[in-house]
Design an enzyme around this catalytic site. Structure first.
Site, PDB file in Angstrom:
ATOM      1  N   ALA A 160       0.822  -1.213   0.000  1.00  0.00           N
ATOM      2  CA  ALA A 160       0.000   0.000   0.000  1.00  0.00           C
ATOM      3  C   ALA A 160       0.856   1.263   0.000  1.00  0.00           C
ATOM      4  O   ALA A 160       1.782   1.398  -0.795  1.00  0.00           O
ATOM      5  CB  ALA A 160      -0.955  -0.052   1.193  1.00  0.00           C
ATOM      6  N   SER A 161       0.593   2.180   0.927  1.00  0.00           N
ATOM      7  CA  SER A 161       1.201   3.515   0.868  1.00  0.00           C
ATOM      8  C   SER A 161       2.684   3.563   1.222  1.00  0.00           C
ATOM      9  O   SER A 161       3.295   4.630   1.099  1.00  0.00           O
ATOM     10  CB  SER A 161       0.426   4.480   1.774  1.00  0.00           C
ATOM     11  OG  SER A 161      -0.831   4.783   1.210  1.00  0.00           O
ATOM     12  N   ILE A 162       3.261   2.470   1.657  1.00  0.00           N
ATOM     13  CA  ILE A 162       4.716   2.454   1.812  1.00  0.00           C
ATOM     14  C   ILE A 162       5.372   2.658   0.439  1.00  0.00           C
ATOM     15  O   ILE A 162       6.527   3.073   0.342  1.00  0.00           O
ATOM     16  CB  ILE A 162       5.180   1.142   2.466  1.00  0.00           C
ATOM     17  CG1 ILE A 162       4.598   1.027   3.882  1.00  0.00           C
ATOM     18  CG2 ILE A 162       6.697   1.060   2.550  1.00  0.00           C
ATOM     19  CD1 ILE A 162       4.943  -0.275   4.589  1.00  0.00           C
TER      20      ILE A 162
END
Length: 563
Positions: A160-162
């Protein structure tokens, strides 16, 4: 089992022996008053021997009959309790490893199990490194429930947002090389991106604003557009009204815009999770990151760039389009180069068709609490903001590369240490908190550039340390993640301060400055080894799970150990 059966054997043998001995005893007393010839004494001895033999034989038969009988059916109190105490004693002995490492692993495993149990996730996996050494990995549950495939450290999940932090490394590299100006308007690199206006005034969007969520680009919801139109309509009506009607009763446009947003957060977005929004489940396949801009490029801005913080994944699609233009190659191709340079062999874009070994399935719960497979999605519209797959080992590797770059100094260069992937001043810049931002997962933190940060707090007597924290969390369809970096707080040059208090550039007895005196030349033993600190990565194949607190607790356990 042996002791339990032995106890029962002794009990039954004793009963049989008692009966035989009682018979012998009665016979003895019945002849006690009579004459005792040698024959009588022989008979008595024979009966005693016979009684013992019968008791032993009976015990053996009972043991065979009870060979497969469960312990819980034996009816002997305290057996299970004794076994539990024995197991606990063994566990405590195992936890007492060198310098507390085994203790830290045991507690981390328990924290990981708690996180899994609390949310009912199918699987969960974590990895921890201390001072650059991978000390612990653990997988619990299943990566694929239907096929009963266990979740391990090799399992590849959506992060995801990593992905934003990965993309920030690419942006930083181009910035260092002089190919990218963080403060030029985006149209300098992407002329096709529309010019933007706010309140009738033309405004510029810069890369610096994009990577800190300050550009005003929307997230997954478009509800604000209707509110903006209503606001403009009310404003036109207000302008036609008389001064008496205008006197304090009608909100000005600024007040209405303030009501629309609260510290840069859309009010309706506070109540809705990403998983409740339609654009979270896009299935359209975009051929390039530039094509993916069509999702939002014609939409109005949420606010004037640089004035407010509004977390947006779409903004990072614009970041990737600029990287695509500046790097002179496709964004994904450039990212593959970054991953190869960093040794991240299991990090790839989340594409449906290619074979990706050890790929975990994603799951979610419906309103009735039933576990379901997550629906298929296409992430080509947000590679940079949330479109990569990885495993916990690669996440830790990436974190250590960033910490190494951050802590690298001129003294390390003199001592023969290789330079970091990024320059230390670059990492300090991208980890510098931006005051008007917020970090949703860290109460005392801010957003920087592609990372959430919490600066080291003031130390108080007999109070917990407030370590410097650098992190990013992620929420994807069927997955949640966190990457936490805790750089060591000691001065990287601690060991260089132990040379009899001499200062850099001082003159020695032979008249040569320190840096020209061969005997004072720095070696790798004279400076702090790199990297220094704890890195924690956790991934779970269930959406909408907050793992940040668990990562903090695990990091705290490993900070106690001494290698």
């Amino acid at each position: 089992m042996f002791k339990v059966k032995g106890a029962l054997l002794d009990l039954q043998s004793h009963q049989w022996k008692s009966k035989v001995c009682l018979t012998a005893k009665n016979w003895y007393h019945s002849h006690k008053t009579g004459s005792h010839s040698g024959r009588n004494r022989l008979r008595l001895s024979f009966l005693w021997t016979l009684g013992g033999g019968v008791a032993v034989a009976t015990g053996l038969v009972a043991s065979l009959l009870l060979k497969h009988k469960p312990i819980k059916d034996l009816g002997i109190l305290g057996v299970e309790e004794a076994q539990c105490k024995k197991k606990d004693k063994i566990d405590k002995r195992k936890r007492g490893g060198t310098s507390g490492l085994e203790e830290a692993k045991w507690k981390a495993r328990d924290l990981l199990q708690r996180a899994k149990d609390e949310v009912g996730s199918p699987g969960i996996v974590a990895a921890v490194s201390v001072d650059g050494r991978l000390l612990w990995t653990e997988g619990l549950g299943y990566a694929d429930i239907e096929n009963r495939l266990p979740c391990t450290s090799d399992s590849v999940h959506r992060i995801a947002s990593i992905s934003k932090s990965f993309t920030m490394a690419a942006v930083a590299k181009l910035w260092e090389e002089g190919k990218l100006d963080m403060d030029k308007p985006v149209q300098f690199y992407l002329p096709e991106f529309p010019e933007k206006e706010v309140d009738g005034e033309q405004v510029d969007i810069t890369m610096r604003q994009l990577v800190s969520h300050l550009a005003g680009i929307r997230h997954y919801s478009k509800d604000y557009i209707k509110k903006l139109k209503d606001s403009k309509k009310d404003n036109r009506t207000e302008n036609k009204s008389t001064d008496h009607e205008h006197d304090g009763k009608n909100s000005s446009k600024d007040d209405q815009m303030k009501e629309l947003t609260d510290n840069g957060k859309e009010k309706c977005n506070k109540k809705e999770k990403d998983s409740e929004l339609k654009e979270f489940y896009v299935t359209k396949d975009y051929s390039s990151v530039v094509d993916a801009l069509e999702m939002f490029k014609e939409d109005p801005l949420m606010h004037k760039p640089g004035s407010k913080f509004y977390y947006t994944t779409h903004g990072w699609t614009l970041v990737s389009a600029i990287v695509d233009a500046v790097a002179d190659q496709d964004y994904l191709t450039y990212m593959e180069t970054i991953f190869k340079d960093l040794g991240m062999d299991h990090t790839v874009p989340d594409k449906a068709k290619p074979l990706i070994y050890n790929r975990a399935r994603g799951y979610s719960y419906n309103k009735r609490g039933k576990l379901l497979n997550s629906p298929p999605v296409n992430l080509s519209h947000k590679w940079a903001g949330g479109g990569f797959l990885s495993d916990v080992g690669d996440l830790v590797q990436f974190g250590n590369a960033m910490v190494y770059s951050y802590q690298y100094t001129e003294k390390h260069r003199e001592a023969g240490y290789l330079p970091g992937y990024l320059k230390p001043e670059t990492v300090r810049a991208i980890w510098a908190a931006v005051p008007i931002t917020k970090c949703s997962w860290e109460r005392d933190g801010f957003y920087a550039m592609g990372w959430g940060v919490r600066d080291k707090g003031e130390q108080k007597g007999f109070c917990p340390d407030k370590h410097q924290l650098v992190s990013h969390t992620g929420a994807a369809v069927g997955a949640s993640s966190v990457l936490l970096l805790v750089p060591r707080e000691s001065d990287p040059l601690d060991k260089t301060q132990l040379n009899d208090g001499s200062q850099e550039g001082s003159v020695q007895e032979d008249g040569k400055p320190d840096d020209q005196n061969e005997s004072n030349k720095l070696s790798q033993n004279d400076v702090m080894t790199l990297p220094q600190g704890v890195v924690v990565a956790i991934i779970v194949n269930l959406e909408n799970v907050n793992l940040y607190r668990t990562a903090i607790d695990i990091a705290n356990e490993f900070q106690k150990i001494k290698l």
